[in-house]
Design an enzyme around this catalytic site. Structure first.
Site, PDB file in Angstrom:
ATOM      1  N   GLN A  71      32.937  49.431 -77.185  1.00  0.00           N
ATOM      2  CA  GLN A  71      31.740  50.104 -77.673  1.00  0.00           C
ATOM      3  C   GLN A  71      30.476  49.613 -76.958  1.00  0.00           C
ATOM      4  O   GLN A  71      30.481  48.599 -76.282  1.00  0.00           O
ATOM      5  CB  GLN A  71      31.572  49.850 -79.175  1.00  0.00           C
ATOM      6  CG  GLN A  71      32.573  50.606 -80.035  1.00  0.00           C
ATOM      7  CD  GLN A  71      32.215  50.528 -81.503  1.00  0.00           C
ATOM      8  OE1 GLN A  71      32.702  49.673 -82.209  1.00  0.00           O
ATOM      9  NE2 GLN A  71      31.353  51.431 -81.956  1.00  0.00           N
ATOM     10  N   HIS A  72      29.414  50.417 -77.128  1.00  0.00           N
ATOM     11  CA  HIS A  72      28.023  50.042 -76.835  1.00  0.00           C
ATOM     12  C   HIS A  72      27.631  50.040 -75.367  1.00  0.00           C
ATOM     13  O   HIS A  72      26.444  50.091 -75.063  1.00  0.00           O
ATOM     14  CB  HIS A  72      27.675  48.662 -77.399  1.00  0.00           C
ATOM     15  CG  HIS A  72      28.074  48.424 -78.807  1.00  0.00           C
ATOM     16  ND1 HIS A  72      27.758  49.300 -79.833  1.00  0.00           N
ATOM     17  CD2 HIS A  72      28.769  47.410 -79.382  1.00  0.00           C
ATOM     18  CE1 HIS A  72      28.238  48.819 -80.960  1.00  0.00           C
ATOM     19  NE2 HIS A  72      28.855  47.685 -80.729  1.00  0.00           N
ATOM     20  N   ASP A 228      36.681  50.978 -79.889  1.00  0.00           N
ATOM     21  CA  ASP A 228      37.907  50.195 -79.976  1.00  0.00           C
ATOM     22  C   ASP A 228      38.275  49.790 -81.401  1.00  0.00           C
ATOM     23  O   ASP A 228      39.443  49.883 -81.802  1.00  0.00           O
ATOM     24  CB  ASP A 228      37.843  48.965 -79.068  1.00  0.00           C
ATOM     25  CG  ASP A 228      36.558  48.165 -79.192  1.00  0.00           C
ATOM     26  OD1 ASP A 228      35.733  48.463 -80.088  1.00  0.00           O
ATOM     27  OD2 ASP A 228      36.363  47.237 -78.382  1.00  0.00           O
TER      28      ASP A 228
END
Length: 429
Positions: A71-72, A228
Protein backbone atom coordinates in the site's frame (compact mmCIF):
# COMPACT_ATOMS: atom_id res chain seq x y z
CA UNK A 1 -12.17 -26.42 -14.65
CA UNK A 2 -10.98 -22.80 -14.74
CA UNK A 3 -7.69 -21.28 -13.72
CA UNK A 4 -7.28 -17.86 -12.07
CA UNK A 5 -4.10 -16.03 -11.18
CA UNK A 6 -3.35 -13.97 -8.08
CA UNK A 7 -0.36 -11.71 -7.47
CA UNK A 8 1.33 -10.39 -4.35
CA UNK A 9 3.64 -7.54 -5.35
CA UNK A 10 5.19 -6.80 -1.96
CA UNK A 11 8.05 -4.59 -0.83
CA UNK A 12 10.56 -7.41 -1.15
CA UNK A 13 9.30 -9.61 -3.98
CA UNK A 14 6.56 -10.59 -6.40
CA UNK A 15 4.71 -13.85 -5.80
CA UNK A 16 2.22 -15.40 -8.23
CA UNK A 17 -0.16 -18.31 -7.72
CA UNK A 18 -2.42 -20.02 -10.25
CA UNK A 19 -5.51 -21.61 -8.70
CA UNK A 20 -7.86 -24.28 -10.01
CA UNK A 21 -11.26 -22.81 -9.14
CA UNK A 22 -12.94 -26.22 -9.01
CA UNK A 23 -10.70 -27.47 -6.18
CA UNK A 24 -9.12 -24.30 -4.80
CA UNK A 25 -5.71 -25.93 -5.17
CA UNK A 26 -2.58 -24.05 -6.16
CA UNK A 27 -1.49 -25.66 -9.42
CA UNK A 28 1.45 -23.40 -10.29
CA UNK A 29 3.45 -20.59 -8.71
CA UNK A 30 6.27 -18.20 -9.45
CA UNK A 31 8.42 -15.67 -7.66
CA UNK A 32 10.90 -12.87 -8.39
CA UNK A 33 12.80 -10.48 -6.16
CA UNK A 34 12.41 -6.71 -5.85
CA UNK A 35 15.33 -4.36 -5.15
CA UNK A 36 16.00 -3.04 -1.68
CA UNK A 37 15.34 0.57 -0.78
CA UNK A 38 12.49 2.89 0.09
CA UNK A 39 12.46 4.61 -3.33
CA UNK A 40 12.24 2.20 -6.27
CA UNK A 41 11.85 2.43 -10.04
CA UNK A 42 8.43 0.83 -10.74
CA UNK A 43 9.85 -0.77 -13.88
CA UNK A 44 11.66 -3.22 -11.59
CA UNK A 45 8.24 -4.34 -10.29
CA UNK A 46 7.03 -4.77 -13.86
CA UNK A 47 10.01 -6.92 -14.77
CA UNK A 48 9.59 -8.99 -11.60
CA UNK A 49 5.88 -9.47 -12.30
CA UNK A 50 6.58 -10.79 -15.78
CA UNK A 51 9.33 -13.08 -14.50
CA UNK A 52 7.05 -14.48 -11.79
CA UNK A 53 4.17 -14.99 -14.24
CA UNK A 54 6.49 -16.79 -16.66
CA UNK A 55 7.76 -19.01 -13.83
CA UNK A 56 4.12 -19.77 -12.99
CA UNK A 57 3.44 -21.00 -16.51
CA UNK A 58 2.09 -17.82 -18.07
CA UNK A 59 -1.39 -16.46 -18.62
CA UNK A 60 -2.52 -18.43 -21.69
CA UNK A 61 -4.87 -20.76 -19.78
CA UNK A 62 -5.87 -18.19 -17.13
CA UNK A 63 -9.42 -16.82 -17.33
CA UNK A 64 -9.20 -14.06 -14.70
CA UNK A 65 -6.52 -12.40 -12.62
CA UNK A 66 -6.00 -9.87 -9.84
CA UNK A 67 -3.09 -8.07 -8.18
CA UNK A 68 -2.58 -7.43 -4.48
CA UNK A 69 0.28 -5.18 -3.50
CA UNK A 70 2.07 -3.00 -1.02
CA UNK A 71 0.00 0.00 0.00
CA UNK A 72 0.65 3.75 -0.10
CA UNK A 73 3.53 3.88 -2.60
CA UNK A 74 3.45 6.97 -4.84
CA UNK A 75 3.71 6.25 -8.57
CA UNK A 76 3.66 9.64 -10.34
CA UNK A 77 2.90 9.61 -14.08
CA UNK A 78 3.16 12.34 -16.68
CA UNK A 79 0.64 12.95 -19.48
CA UNK A 80 2.33 10.32 -21.66
CA UNK A 81 2.04 7.61 -19.01
CA UNK A 82 5.73 7.74 -18.12
CA UNK A 83 6.94 7.34 -14.54
CA UNK A 84 8.33 10.71 -13.44
CA UNK A 85 10.58 9.58 -10.59
CA UNK A 86 11.26 6.55 -8.41
CA UNK A 87 8.20 5.55 -6.42
CA UNK A 88 8.34 6.50 -2.75
CA UNK A 89 7.33 3.40 -0.78
CA UNK A 90 5.27 3.08 2.39
CA UNK A 91 8.43 2.75 4.49
CA UNK A 92 10.05 5.93 3.18
CA UNK A 93 9.85 8.41 6.06
CA UNK A 94 11.17 11.53 4.32
CA UNK A 95 7.62 12.95 4.23
CA UNK A 96 7.15 13.02 8.03
CA UNK A 97 7.40 16.82 7.95
CA UNK A 98 4.80 16.97 5.18
CA UNK A 99 2.44 14.90 7.35
CA UNK A 100 2.85 17.38 10.19
CA UNK A 101 2.19 20.28 7.82
CA UNK A 102 -1.07 18.74 6.56
CA UNK A 103 -2.27 18.09 10.10
CA UNK A 104 -1.46 21.70 11.03
CA UNK A 105 -3.41 22.97 8.01
CA UNK A 106 -6.54 20.84 8.30
CA UNK A 107 -6.59 19.40 11.83
CA UNK A 108 -6.28 15.74 12.81
CA UNK A 109 -9.98 15.33 13.64
CA UNK A 110 -11.11 16.86 10.34
CA UNK A 111 -8.75 14.67 8.32
CA UNK A 112 -9.90 11.54 10.17
CA UNK A 113 -13.52 12.48 9.47
CA UNK A 114 -12.85 13.13 5.77
CA UNK A 115 -10.56 10.19 5.00
CA UNK A 116 -10.47 7.78 7.96
CA UNK A 117 -6.78 8.65 8.42
CA UNK A 118 -4.53 11.06 10.24
CA UNK A 119 -1.48 11.47 8.00
CA UNK A 120 1.84 9.86 8.82
CA UNK A 121 4.82 9.51 6.51
CA UNK A 122 3.55 6.19 5.12
CA UNK A 123 0.47 7.62 3.38
CA UNK A 124 0.45 8.76 -0.25
CA UNK A 125 -0.90 12.23 0.49
CA UNK A 126 2.23 13.08 2.47
CA UNK A 127 4.49 11.89 -0.34
CA UNK A 128 2.68 14.15 -2.80
CA UNK A 129 3.15 17.13 -0.46
CA UNK A 130 6.85 16.24 -0.12
CA UNK A 131 7.12 16.14 -3.92
CA UNK A 132 5.47 19.55 -4.22
CA UNK A 133 7.80 21.07 -1.64
CA UNK A 134 11.08 19.41 -2.59
CA UNK A 135 10.79 18.59 -6.30
CA UNK A 136 8.41 21.24 -7.68
CA UNK A 137 9.40 20.63 -11.29
CA UNK A 138 8.50 16.95 -10.96
CA UNK A 139 5.29 17.80 -9.11
CA UNK A 140 4.24 20.15 -11.93
CA UNK A 141 4.59 17.27 -14.44
CA UNK A 142 2.25 14.92 -12.54
CA UNK A 143 -0.80 14.12 -14.65
CA UNK A 144 -1.88 10.99 -12.73
CA UNK A 145 -1.12 9.36 -9.39
CA UNK A 146 -1.30 5.58 -8.97
CA UNK A 147 -0.50 3.13 -6.22
CA UNK A 148 1.78 0.15 -6.91
CA UNK A 149 -1.01 -2.36 -7.51
CA UNK A 150 -2.95 0.17 -9.63
CA UNK A 151 0.04 0.77 -11.88
CA UNK A 152 0.86 -2.93 -12.29
CA UNK A 153 -2.77 -3.73 -13.12
CA UNK A 154 -2.74 -0.94 -15.72
CA UNK A 155 0.46 -2.25 -17.29
CA UNK A 156 -0.65 -5.88 -17.34
CA UNK A 157 -3.93 -4.84 -18.98
CA UNK A 158 -1.86 -3.47 -21.86
CA UNK A 159 -1.37 0.20 -20.98
CA UNK A 160 1.77 2.25 -20.44
CA UNK A 161 3.89 4.79 -22.33
CA UNK A 162 3.11 2.97 -25.57
CA UNK A 163 -0.64 3.21 -24.83
CA UNK A 164 -1.02 5.97 -22.22
CA UNK A 165 -4.74 5.79 -21.46
CA UNK A 166 -4.62 7.35 -17.99
CA UNK A 167 -8.40 7.08 -17.67
CA UNK A 168 -7.98 3.28 -17.68
CA UNK A 169 -6.24 3.35 -14.29
CA UNK A 170 -8.33 1.46 -11.72
CA UNK A 171 -7.96 0.65 -8.03
CA UNK A 172 -10.05 -0.79 -5.22
CA UNK A 173 -11.55 0.52 -1.98
CA UNK A 174 -8.82 -0.92 0.23
CA UNK A 175 -5.92 0.73 -1.56
CA UNK A 176 -7.82 3.98 -2.16
CA UNK A 177 -8.50 4.12 1.58
CA UNK A 178 -4.76 4.28 2.27
CA UNK A 179 -4.07 7.36 0.18
CA UNK A 180 -5.28 10.06 2.56
CA UNK A 181 -7.47 11.65 -0.11
CA UNK A 182 -10.38 9.18 -0.37
CA UNK A 183 -13.48 9.19 1.83
CA UNK A 184 -14.55 5.69 2.95
CA UNK A 185 -17.97 6.98 3.98
CA UNK A 186 -18.86 8.49 0.58
CA UNK A 187 -16.66 6.32 -1.60
CA UNK A 188 -15.36 9.45 -3.37
CA UNK A 189 -11.97 11.12 -3.69
CA UNK A 190 -11.46 14.31 -1.68
CA UNK A 191 -10.09 16.48 -4.48
CA UNK A 192 -9.46 19.45 -2.21
CA UNK A 193 -7.02 17.39 -0.15
CA UNK A 194 -5.30 16.06 -3.28
CA UNK A 195 -4.82 19.61 -4.56
CA UNK A 196 -3.60 20.79 -1.16
CA UNK A 197 -0.95 18.06 -1.27
CA UNK A 198 0.19 18.10 -4.90
CA UNK A 199 -0.61 21.69 -5.80
CA UNK A 200 -3.00 20.82 -8.62
CA UNK A 201 -5.60 18.23 -9.61
CA UNK A 202 -4.63 15.00 -11.37
CA UNK A 203 -6.13 11.82 -12.77
CA UNK A 204 -6.80 9.28 -10.04
CA UNK A 205 -7.65 5.60 -10.60
CA UNK A 206 -11.34 4.74 -10.82
CA UNK A 207 -12.33 2.91 -7.63
CA UNK A 208 -13.96 -0.43 -8.44
CA UNK A 209 -16.33 -2.16 -6.08
CA UNK A 210 -15.21 -5.44 -4.54
CA UNK A 211 -17.14 -7.49 -7.09
CA UNK A 212 -16.50 -5.25 -10.10
CA UNK A 213 -14.01 -6.01 -12.83
CA UNK A 214 -12.49 -4.73 -16.05
CA UNK A 215 -10.81 -6.63 -18.89
CA UNK A 216 -7.30 -6.90 -20.25
CA UNK A 217 -6.22 -6.80 -23.89
CA UNK A 218 -7.09 -10.50 -24.29
CA UNK A 219 -10.59 -10.09 -22.82
CA UNK A 220 -9.79 -11.81 -19.52
CA UNK A 221 -11.61 -10.59 -16.42
CA UNK A 222 -9.47 -8.43 -14.13
CA UNK A 223 -10.63 -7.98 -10.53
CA UNK A 224 -10.11 -4.77 -8.59
CA UNK A 225 -7.10 -6.04 -6.68
CA UNK A 226 -6.38 -4.92 -3.12
CA UNK A 227 -3.83 -3.57 -0.73
CA UNK A 228 -1.73 -6.30 0.81
CA UNK A 229 -3.42 -6.42 4.22
CA UNK A 230 -6.91 -6.48 2.74
CA UNK A 231 -5.90 -9.18 0.26
CA UNK A 232 -4.39 -11.30 3.04
CA UNK A 233 -7.53 -10.98 5.19
CA UNK A 234 -9.64 -11.96 2.18
CA UNK A 235 -7.37 -14.92 1.44
CA UNK A 236 -7.64 -16.07 5.06
CA UNK A 237 -11.44 -15.80 5.00
CA UNK A 238 -11.39 -13.43 8.00
CA UNK A 239 -14.83 -12.36 9.24
CA UNK A 240 -16.22 -9.94 11.82
CA UNK A 241 -14.69 -10.84 15.20
CA UNK A 242 -11.37 -11.88 13.70
CA UNK A 243 -8.19 -9.84 14.02
CA UNK A 244 -5.33 -10.65 11.67
CA UNK A 245 -1.92 -10.15 13.27
CA UNK A 246 0.84 -10.21 10.66
CA UNK A 247 4.45 -10.43 11.78
CA UNK A 248 6.61 -9.70 8.77
CA UNK A 249 8.95 -6.88 7.77
CA UNK A 250 6.39 -4.65 9.43
CA UNK A 251 3.72 -5.66 11.91
CA UNK A 252 0.03 -5.15 11.27
CA UNK A 253 -3.08 -5.68 13.33
CA UNK A 254 -6.31 -5.44 11.35
CA UNK A 255 -9.90 -6.42 12.08
CA UNK A 256 -13.06 -6.74 10.03
CA UNK A 257 -15.69 -4.08 10.73
CA UNK A 258 -19.12 -3.66 9.19
CA UNK A 259 -18.93 0.14 9.45
CA UNK A 260 -16.20 2.71 8.74
CA UNK A 261 -13.88 3.65 11.58
CA UNK A 262 -12.58 7.15 12.32
CA UNK A 263 -9.86 7.62 14.94
CA UNK A 264 -8.80 11.27 15.43
CA UNK A 265 -5.71 10.11 17.35
CA UNK A 266 -4.40 8.51 14.16
CA UNK A 267 -3.52 5.26 15.92
CA UNK A 268 -6.09 3.26 13.94
CA UNK A 269 -6.23 3.76 10.17
CA UNK A 270 -9.78 3.45 8.87
CA UNK A 271 -9.11 1.38 5.77
CA UNK A 272 -11.67 -0.45 3.67
CA UNK A 273 -11.35 -4.19 3.03
CA UNK A 274 -11.67 -6.43 -0.03
CA UNK A 275 -15.15 -7.76 0.76
CA UNK A 276 -17.23 -4.58 0.98
CA UNK A 277 -16.63 -4.11 4.71
CA UNK A 278 -13.91 -2.13 6.47
CA UNK A 279 -10.46 -2.97 7.79
CA UNK A 280 -9.40 -0.80 10.74
CA UNK A 281 -5.66 -1.30 10.99
CA UNK A 282 -2.73 -0.51 13.24
CA UNK A 283 0.76 -0.83 11.79
CA UNK A 284 4.18 -1.05 13.39
CA UNK A 285 7.56 -0.78 11.69
CA UNK A 286 9.27 -3.20 14.08
CA UNK A 287 8.16 -6.80 13.83
CA UNK A 288 10.04 -9.93 12.74
CA UNK A 289 13.30 -8.05 12.38
CA UNK A 290 13.26 -7.51 16.16
CA UNK A 291 13.62 -11.27 16.48
CA UNK A 292 16.25 -11.35 13.71
CA UNK A 293 18.36 -8.66 15.37
CA UNK A 294 18.19 -10.23 18.82
CA UNK A 295 18.95 -13.73 17.52
CA UNK A 296 21.96 -12.33 15.67
CA UNK A 297 23.15 -10.57 18.83
CA UNK A 298 22.86 -13.84 20.75
CA UNK A 299 24.64 -15.73 17.98
CA UNK A 300 21.86 -18.30 17.49
CA UNK A 301 19.53 -19.39 14.72
CA UNK A 302 15.78 -18.93 15.00
CA UNK A 303 15.13 -22.39 16.45
CA UNK A 304 17.72 -21.88 19.18
CA UNK A 305 16.39 -18.36 19.80
CA UNK A 306 12.89 -19.75 20.33
CA UNK A 307 14.22 -22.38 22.74
CA UNK A 308 15.99 -19.68 24.74
CA UNK A 309 12.90 -17.50 24.96
CA UNK A 310 10.81 -20.40 26.26
CA UNK A 311 13.36 -21.12 29.00
CA UNK A 312 12.69 -17.70 30.57
CA UNK A 313 9.69 -16.87 32.75
CA UNK A 314 6.89 -14.55 31.67
CA UNK A 315 8.10 -11.00 32.12
CA UNK A 316 11.74 -12.05 31.61
CA UNK A 317 12.55 -11.27 35.29
CA UNK A 318 11.86 -7.58 34.63
CA UNK A 319 14.02 -7.26 31.51
CA UNK A 320 12.07 -5.13 29.02
CA UNK A 321 12.87 -4.38 25.39
CA UNK A 322 11.17 -1.43 23.69
CA UNK A 323 11.94 -2.49 20.12
CA UNK A 324 11.94 0.78 18.15
CA UNK A 325 15.01 -0.24 16.15
CA UNK A 326 13.89 1.69 13.05
CA UNK A 327 11.80 4.42 14.60
CA UNK A 328 8.12 3.60 14.82
CA UNK A 329 4.90 4.27 12.96
CA UNK A 330 2.51 3.41 15.83
CA UNK A 331 3.08 5.31 18.00
CA UNK A 332 4.25 7.87 15.44
CA UNK A 333 7.90 8.17 16.51
CA UNK A 334 9.95 8.15 13.30
CA UNK A 335 13.18 9.13 15.10
CA UNK A 336 12.85 6.81 18.11
CA UNK A 337 15.43 4.16 19.01
CA UNK A 338 15.19 0.88 20.90
CA UNK A 339 15.91 0.59 24.62
CA UNK A 340 16.58 -2.27 27.03
CA UNK A 341 15.67 -1.66 30.68
CA UNK A 342 15.39 -3.63 33.89
CA UNK A 343 18.93 -4.95 33.64
CA UNK A 344 20.25 -6.54 36.83
CA UNK A 345 22.81 -9.26 37.39
CA UNK A 346 19.90 -11.68 37.82
CA UNK A 347 17.80 -10.57 34.87
CA UNK A 348 20.51 -10.09 32.25
CA UNK A 349 20.62 -13.59 30.82
CA UNK A 350 20.45 -14.96 27.31
CA UNK A 351 17.02 -16.58 27.84
CA UNK A 352 15.61 -13.39 29.36
CA UNK A 353 16.91 -11.28 26.46
CA UNK A 354 15.28 -13.63 23.96
CA UNK A 355 12.01 -13.58 25.93
CA UNK A 356 12.13 -9.77 26.24
CA UNK A 357 12.48 -9.47 22.47
CA UNK A 358 9.45 -11.67 21.81
CA UNK A 359 7.36 -9.96 24.47
CA UNK A 360 8.44 -6.48 23.35
CA UNK A 361 7.47 -7.16 19.74
CA UNK A 362 4.14 -8.67 20.78
CA UNK A 363 3.39 -5.81 23.18
CA UNK A 364 3.73 -3.41 20.26
CA UNK A 365 1.14 -5.45 18.37
CA UNK A 366 -0.97 -5.86 21.52
CA UNK A 367 -1.19 -2.08 21.82
CA UNK A 368 -2.83 -2.18 18.41
CA UNK A 369 -5.45 -4.61 19.67
CA UNK A 370 -6.12 -2.31 22.63
CA UNK A 371 -6.66 0.61 20.25
CA UNK A 372 -9.18 -1.43 18.24
CA UNK A 373 -11.00 -2.45 21.42
CA UNK A 374 -11.26 1.18 22.51
CA UNK A 375 -13.13 1.94 19.28
CA UNK A 376 -15.65 -0.80 20.03
CA UNK A 377 -14.47 -3.24 17.37
CA UNK A 378 -15.30 -6.84 18.35
CA UNK A 379 -12.23 -9.06 18.75
CA UNK A 380 -12.78 -12.75 19.39
CA UNK A 381 -9.92 -14.57 17.70
CA UNK A 382 -6.41 -13.66 16.52
CA UNK A 383 -5.11 -15.15 13.28
CA UNK A 384 -1.31 -15.05 13.42
CA UNK A 385 0.46 -14.96 10.06
CA UNK A 386 3.81 -13.92 8.58
CA UNK A 387 7.33 -15.19 9.05
CA UNK A 388 7.40 -14.33 12.75
CA UNK A 389 4.34 -16.52 13.36
CA UNK A 390 6.44 -19.59 12.58
CA UNK A 391 8.42 -19.12 15.81
CA UNK A 392 7.38 -21.62 18.48
CA UNK A 393 8.09 -18.99 21.14
CA UNK A 394 5.90 -16.40 19.42
CA UNK A 395 3.03 -18.89 19.11
CA UNK A 396 3.33 -19.88 22.79
CA UNK A 397 3.67 -16.36 24.20
CA UNK A 398 1.18 -14.56 21.93
CA UNK A 399 -2.04 -15.60 23.78
CA UNK A 400 -0.62 -14.27 27.06
CA UNK A 401 0.35 -10.90 25.58
CA UNK A 402 -2.53 -10.40 23.14
CA UNK A 403 -5.26 -11.61 25.49
CA UNK A 404 -7.08 -13.61 22.80
CA UNK A 405 -7.24 -17.18 21.56
CA UNK A 406 -4.65 -17.49 18.81
CA UNK A 407 -4.80 -19.60 15.67
CA UNK A 408 -1.87 -19.96 13.29
CA UNK A 409 -3.02 -20.91 9.78
CA UNK A 410 -0.77 -23.04 7.63
CA UNK A 411 1.94 -20.89 6.02
CA UNK A 412 0.81 -19.64 2.64
CA UNK A 413 0.94 -16.76 0.20
CA UNK A 414 -2.25 -15.26 1.57
CA UNK A 415 -2.00 -11.95 -0.30
CA UNK A 416 -1.68 -13.76 -3.64
CA UNK A 417 -4.37 -16.23 -2.57
CA UNK A 418 -6.68 -13.35 -1.67
CA UNK A 419 -6.10 -11.80 -5.08
CA UNK A 420 -6.81 -15.16 -6.74
CA UNK A 421 -9.99 -15.48 -4.70
CA UNK A 422 -11.03 -12.06 -6.01
CA UNK A 423 -10.39 -13.21 -9.55
CA UNK A 424 -12.47 -16.34 -9.01
CA UNK A 425 -15.28 -14.20 -7.61
CA UNK A 426 -15.51 -11.96 -10.68
CA UNK A 427 -15.23 -14.98 -12.94
CA UNK A 428 -18.29 -16.51 -11.26
CA UNK A 429 -20.13 -13.20 -11.51
Amino acid sequence: MAYVLGVDSSTQSCKVVVIDTSSGAVVRSGRASHPDGTAVDPETWWRALNTAIDEAGGLDDVEAWSIGGQQHGMVALDGEGRVIRDALLWNDTRSAGAAADLIAEFGAAALAERTGLVPVASFTITKLRWLRDHEPDNAARVAAVALPHDWLTWRLRGFGPENPALDELVTDRSDASGTGYWNPRTGEYDRDLLIAALGHDAVLPRVLGHEESVTDARGRRVAAGAGDNAAAAFGLGAVVGDVVVSIGTSGTVCAISESPVFDPSGTVAGFADASGNFLPLVATLNAARVLDATASLLGVDHGEFSDLALQAPAGADGLTLVPYFEGERTPNLPDATASLTGMTLASTTRPNLARAAVEGMLRGLGAGLDALRELGIPLERALLIGGGAQSEAVRAIAPEVLGLPVEVPEPGEYVALGAARQAAQVLRG
